[in-house]
Write an enzyme that holds these catalytic residues in place. Structure first.
Site, mmCIF file in Angstrom:
data_model
loop_
_atom_site.group_PDB
_atom_site.id
_atom_site.type_symbol
_atom_site.label_atom_id
_atom_site.label_comp_id
_atom_site.label_asym_id
_atom_site.label_seq_id
_atom_site.Cartn_x
_atom_site.Cartn_y
_atom_site.Cartn_z
ATOM 1 C CG ASP A 74 -8.423 -1.088 -3.911
ATOM 2 O OD1 ASP A 74 -7.212 -0.807 -3.955
ATOM 3 O OD2 ASP A 74 -9.027 -1.345 -2.853
ATOM 4 C CG HIS A 79 -7.551 3.790 -3.242
ATOM 5 N ND1 HIS A 79 -6.498 4.059 -4.097
ATOM 6 C CD2 HIS A 79 -7.392 2.504 -2.844
ATOM 7 C CE1 HIS A 79 -5.749 2.981 -4.211
ATOM 8 N NE2 HIS A 79 -6.251 2.028 -3.475
ATOM 9 C CG HIS A 132 -2.014 -1.069 1.097
ATOM 10 N ND1 HIS A 132 -1.932 -2.276 1.752
ATOM 11 C CD2 HIS A 132 -3.170 -1.099 0.380
ATOM 12 C CE1 HIS A 132 -3.001 -3.004 1.471
ATOM 13 N NE2 HIS A 132 -3.757 -2.325 0.637
ATOM 14 C CG ASN A 133 3.808 1.054 -2.585
ATOM 15 O OD1 ASN A 133 3.152 1.153 -3.624
ATOM 16 N ND2 ASN A 133 4.577 0.001 -2.333
ATOM 17 C CB ALA A 164 -2.203 -16.113 -1.472
ATOM 18 C CD GLN A 165 -2.966 -13.651 -5.801
ATOM 19 O OE1 GLN A 165 -3.192 -13.288 -4.637
ATOM 20 N NE2 GLN A 165 -3.244 -12.898 -6.831
#
Length: 518
Positions: free
Chosen positions: A402, A292, A252-253, A452-453
């Site tokens: 997002d 956001h 989150h950058n 995870a995906q």
């Protein structure tokens, strides 16, 4: 190769520099910015100084390749605008108008006159901007003094539990830079301009300054600067403030901010939304995408709530991060030097503000099912004239953007998975050390990249994008099919991992049995 033409010959002018003749030679293909820098250097004037050039009679001379040449007997002079008193502005403007009227009477020079008028008006705007900066600097000093007092008063009282970067108490505000933005101006190639409109855009090849230039281009290209009457300098300063208020988290950058914003710009173009939505709607979509995840601390809402952080307490456990992103976004916009909506009617700004808040809050994945179900009920009979329908579409669009990394090519998407897992593992390690519940999909001892995906792509991404595809069938090939390919890719990787795990298990059992026989 043909012979050289006179149209490629350099242009020569002569300047009066402290009573001496200075010869200046430049290409006819130089940009006005390059010519300005050359004139400043030749006249021993700092390159950041606003200047104008006058002939021996005091008339303004355009600083572009079309300027008339002169001789050593008729020298031009470069004058810093700071030497011109503001009280002369009206006289100067009248002088410009009279010269324009005189030149307008000359036949076959309309295009040259347009360029000259634009340059002269730009000079006047620059003077106003420079004078305005003096007021800004005074305000900056006041804020810096207040900040210093606040820091001295609060010394020794540091917070724990995932502290926020900014404290909203006692009127303390975000203080982004107030100087004239000076990140390099990149001229985007036609290839880059076209690539920006596509989901295949490779976001890893760009430095922060280049991403800022791309975002600036998007606002100009969509007509948002003109629609909201934005000062271009304010837009630059706002973008710099946005960049500086994203933390250096693994995921989150600011690059994630750019990634989401570029995908929004791509969807607007791919779905031809310019023909279906208003410019205000597109400004809301782009600005919400840019803002956001502002000041994301790298720990999700579940951690905030379980750890009872300051954010969770402030927002009563209701989307604490998303509420914080909104608050930081509008703190930045509350600063006059960063307010890109300063020229918007106050009542219209209220509606824009509420719409941006609605979209940022929609990015909380805890509301995913609720928002998608609402859109599914509307999509078969969607009405672009229905405000409720359009709001729901905008909420789904920002959600798509997002979490859209898997729409991109594998070589672009896969590094994002590594970044996200790194951030997840940081959180789960902290949760373990603090005795808090740990989500299995974040636990480094339980999760792999394929596991995870696969579920996320199959049960979140594909259903949402296929629903949007009902309204915009053109996204299937470019956005939906890559998701299906990505799902297949990770399922193949999982099969390989499972086979290797099974082989290792049998090998271990065989070694164990052999040891017992001995």
């Amino acid at each position: 190769m043909g012979s050289s033409s006179s149209s490629y010959a350099p242009k020569t002018i002569y300047l009066d520099v402290d009573g001496k003749v200075q010869k200046v030679v430049f290409s006819r293909h130089c940009s006005p910015c390059d010519i300005k820098e050359l004139l400043c250097t030749s006249s021993n004037i700092p390159r950041t100084t606003a200047i104008m050039m006058v002939d021996p009679e005091g008339a303004l001379v355009s600083m572009d390749p079309t300027m008339p040449t002169n001789s050593p007997n008729s020298l031009y002079k470069v004058v810093p605008l700071s030497t011109v008193q503001l009280g002369e502005k009206e006289d100067m403007f009248q002088n410009v108008l009279s010269q324009v009227a005189e030149q307008f009477s000359r036949a076959f020079r309309i295009n040259e006159l347009k360029t000259e008028v634009t340059n002269r008006l730009a000079m006047l705007e620059k003077r106003v901007e420079l004078e305005g900066l003096k007021v800004v600097e005074i305000e900056k000093c006041k804020n810096d003094l207040k900040k210093l007092r606040d820091e001295m008063a609060s010394r020794g009282g540091g917070r724990v539990n995932c502290p926020c970067k900014y404290n909203f108490d006692d009127g303390k505000k975000v203080t982004p830079r107030r100087d004239v933005p000076n990140y390099p101006k990149y001229t985007l190639s036609q290839e880059t301009v076209e690539a920006l409109k596509k989901p295949t855009f490779d976001v890893w090849h760009w430095e922060h300054n280049e991403m800022l230039s791309c975002l600036e281009y998007m606002y100009h290209d969509l007509g948002l600067v003109k629609e909201f009457n934005m000062n271009p300098i304010t837009l630059k300063r706002w973008l710099l403030a946005i960049q500086e208020n994203y933390r250096n988290n693994p995921f989150h950058n600011f690059r994630h901010c750019f990634c989401v914003s570029q995908m929004m710009y791509g969807m607007i173009n791919l779905c031809n939304l310019q023909e279906k939505l208003t410019l205000t709607d597109m400004g809301i979509l782009m600005t919400a995408a840019v803002c956001h995840d502002l000041d994301h601390p790298g720990y999700n809402n579940t951690y905030q709530i379980n750890a009872r952080t300051e954010l969770a307490v402030r927002y009563n456990d209701i989307s604490p991060l998303e509420n914080h992103h909104c608050a930081v976004a509008f703190q930045i916009l509350s600063l006059p030097e960063c307010n890109i909506f300063a020229n918007v009617d106050p009542e219209a700004f209220k509606q824009i503000r509420q719409a941006i808040i609605t979209l940022i809050l929609a990015t909380d994945m805890a509301r995913h099912g609720e928002i998608l179900d609402s859109f599914k009920q509307k999509v078969d009979n969607f009405d672009f004239t229905n405000e409720e329908h359009v709001t729901c579409l905008k909420m789904v669009m920002i959600k798509c953007c997002d979490i859209s990394n898997e729409v991109r090519p594998t070589e672009v998407a896969e590094p994002w998975v590594d970044c996200l897992l790194e951030e997840y593992f940081m959180q789960s390690d902290r949760e373990k050390s603090e005795g808090l519940p740990v989500a299995p999909f974040m636990d480094r001892d339980k999760v792999t990249k394929p596991t995870a995906q696969i579920g996320f792509i199959k049960f979140v991404l594909i259903p949402m994008f296929e629903t949007v595809m009902k309204l915009f069938p053109q996204i299937e090939e470019i956005m939906v099919q890559p998701l299906r390919d990505s799902r297949d890719h990770y399922e193949e990787l999982k099969q390989i991992d499972d086979a290797m795990t099974e082989a290792q298990k049998k090998k271990t059992e065989s070694i164990s049995l052999g040891g017992k026989k001995k």
